[in-house]
Motif scaffolding. Structure first.
Motif, mmCIF file in Angstrom:
data_model
loop_
_atom_site.group_PDB
_atom_site.id
_atom_site.type_symbol
_atom_site.label_atom_id
_atom_site.label_comp_id
_atom_site.label_asym_id
_atom_site.label_seq_id
_atom_site.Cartn_x
_atom_site.Cartn_y
_atom_site.Cartn_z
ATOM 1 N N UNK A 117 13.631 1.033 133.951
ATOM 2 C CA UNK A 117 14.582 0.983 132.880
ATOM 3 C C UNK A 117 14.314 -0.163 132.064
ATOM 4 N N UNK A 118 14.359 0.300 130.695
ATOM 5 C CA UNK A 118 14.099 -0.848 129.840
ATOM 6 C C UNK A 118 14.691 -0.400 128.490
ATOM 7 N N UNK A 119 15.439 -1.491 127.882
ATOM 8 C CA UNK A 119 16.069 -1.153 126.491
ATOM 9 C C UNK A 119 15.870 -2.510 125.885
ATOM 10 N N UNK A 120 15.516 -2.296 124.430
ATOM 11 C CA UNK A 120 15.841 -3.569 123.579
ATOM 12 C C UNK A 120 17.084 -3.295 122.911
ATOM 13 N N UNK A 121 17.690 -1.986 122.928
ATOM 14 C CA UNK A 121 18.937 -1.670 122.036
ATOM 15 C C UNK A 121 18.506 -1.269 120.595
#
Length: 523
Positions: free
Chosen positions: A326-330
């Protein structure tokens, strides 16, 4: 005649005629953004048949604006949607015969576990002629169904909204019901969890007569598919009767909510939440129409967008990720620049929802102000800014993430004001089937201002120093990257399920969250 999509291989266009629909062939072209598009991701909590659902029907200026370009555009003021946690389905709508959602919408929605539906619509005199033509024979009905299913397969859609807004010859009503049934059954063969919805318009006599409720005049279409999208000029009595008429299928009745407020309950706009509240009181699902009102009519889009969805939030069921990594930089799929690991690599404005990263639960909680900023980013075109006036904990994600190996957690952040104690707080559930236990554990990973890792035990006791335990959580990396602080933790415990990701800020400050990356370490 070549399929419309072949006329310009840089952008997607709708199909406007039966001829174009009949001639459409997936095999005649290969567009990477479509062929390699993202499949629907799992989400938590998963939707159940009984759950009241929320659908967003995107209708903006005829559709196919900057979103139609496969590779995006340079308009950093184009519309984007980022309140995915509270919705279950996304319909792309236009006044064309077959509205195919652009791949960027499919990619963004599927990342968040949201189903995407196209629209099949006929209207007025021309629409009546189209219906007369394809309903003339069972073979032509099946041909239309077959083409819609193939379009759904190729574009990775989960269903269709059927909107027939023209008179139907009374002797062809049975053929129209057959069309709805055949499309529903055929889509189920392709995708068991697919959705075909009927818009409240034509009655069993073939008349164009919006009922604003589920009743005996439109029930035959409701019975033939997965649900009905009610017209917007309803009253509380309409909703009550719809609930009674639906019986056990009340969650399949989607109450139409027109954000523009055209002849609509309490005027829509920032009062739309009042209509949603009434729909929920009557135990019905909701279809929010033309939510882009915030972009089309308001001077400050993000301020208006957040105000609208903040008011709707109490009546929504929020969802989150159920997958690793699960990855996010928004990033919202838009930017004035483009960054890679904190460094600016492109200085021109851009827009492409295919590049949108996983979005948090945006409605602000506990006095915390969250907003998306585009002047800085760790990856992509923007990041998340969190502002607090008092010590606060803000919920970023609800989730249900299991892992089998050591868990690695990476966080990148940057202060905009004086640093205060800061922690990433993870809520876990620990299952032990042998002992019939289902215990809770909270892990506080210090990012700033604390020396020890805190753990609240399953018994609900006070924070203890995790380093005193065997198999301790490790703070393995802390480094500065282009002005960002990046921290990495390893969590070796097995048999835990991550259920919530929060950020705790112990004071008044402002910071940017540029990256959260959670993955398993396999070697």
């Amino acid at each position: 005649m070549a399929p419309v999509e072949l006329q310009n291989n840089k952008e997607l266009k709708p199909l406007k005629t039966l001829e174009e629909l009949y001639e459409w062939k997936a095999s005649t072209y290969q567009i990477d953004e479509i062929v390699n598009g993202r499949a629907l991701r799992p989400r938590y909590p998963p939707s159940s048949p009984e759950q009241l659902k929320t659908l967003v029907c995107h209708d903006m200026k005829g559709g196919y604006l900057d979103d139609r370009f496969y590779s995006g555009s340079c308009d950093d003021n184009a519309y984007r949607f980022y309140h995915w946690s509270g919705v279950d389905m996304f319909v792309y709508f236009s006044h064309n015969l077959v509205t195919i959602p652009p791949p960027c919408w499919v990619t963004a929605a599927h990342l968040h576990g949201v189903k995407v539906l196209g629209t099949f619509i006929t209207e007025w005199k021309d629409g009546a002629e189209i219906c007369r033509e394809f309903l003339a024979k069972d073979t032509s009905v099946k041909r239309v169904v077959s083409q819609l299913v193939e379009i759904a397969r190729h574009h990775k859609l989960e269903g269709w909204l059927i909107n027939i807004e023209n008179e139907i010859d009374p002797e062809k009503v049975d053929a129209l019901v057959l069309f709805v049934e055949e499309l529903t059954v055929s889509m189920k063969k392709l995708i068991p969890e697919s959705v075909v919805l009927w818009y409240d318009s034509v009655t069993k006599e073939g008349k164009l007569d919006w009922q604003n409720e589920l009743n005996d005049k439109n029930r035959l279409f409701f019975d033939a598919c997965d649900g009905i999208f009610l017209n917007y000029t309803w009253t509380g009595d309409h909703l009550h009767r719809s609930y009674e008429a639906a019986a056990t299928r009340n969650s399949d009745v989607f109450v139409g909510l027109d954000v523009f407020g055209r002849n609509f309950y309490e005027g829509g706009k920032f009062n739309t939440h009042k209509a949603l509240e009434l729909a929920r009181k009557n135990k019905l699902s909701a279809a929010i129409f033309a939510q882009g009102w915030t972009h089309e009519t308001q001077e400050n889009f993000e301020e208006a967008e957040d105000k609208l969805w903040q008011s709707l939030s109490p009546f929504l069921s929020h969802h989150g990720p159920k997958f690793l990594p699960f990855r996010t930089s928004f990033c919202q799929g838009i930017g004035k620049k483009k960054f890679i690991t904190g460094k600016c690599h492109e200085t021109s404005s851009w827009y492409n929802l295919s590049d949108q990263e996983y979005q948090p639960i945006w409605p602000h909680e506990g006095g915390v102000l969250m907003k998306h900023v585009r002047d800085e980013a760790f990856n992509g075109g923007g990041c998340l800014e969190i502002n607090t006036s008092v010590p606060s904990t803000t919920r970023l994600f609800v989730c249900e993430i299991e892992w089998k190996k050591t868990l690695r957690v990476d966080v990148a952040y940057k202060w905009r004001k004086t640093p205060v104690p800061l922690s990433l707080v993870l809520h876990f559930r620990e299952e032990c089937k042998e002992k019939n236990l289902n215990e809770q554990r909270t892990v506080s990973l210090p990012l700033e201002g604390k020396d020890t890792i805190g753990v609240i035990s399953e018994s609900g006791g006070s924070l203890v120093n995790e380093s005193q335990h065997s198999g301790a959580i490790e703070n393995v990396v802390c480094e500065e990257i282009e002005g960002w602080t990046s921290r990495t933790y390893k969590i070796p415990q097995e048999g835990l399920v991550l259920q919530e990701i929060n950020m705790k800020i112990d004071g008044t400050s402002s910071l940017l969250i540029g990256n959260i990356d959670i993955s398993e370490i396999w070697s």
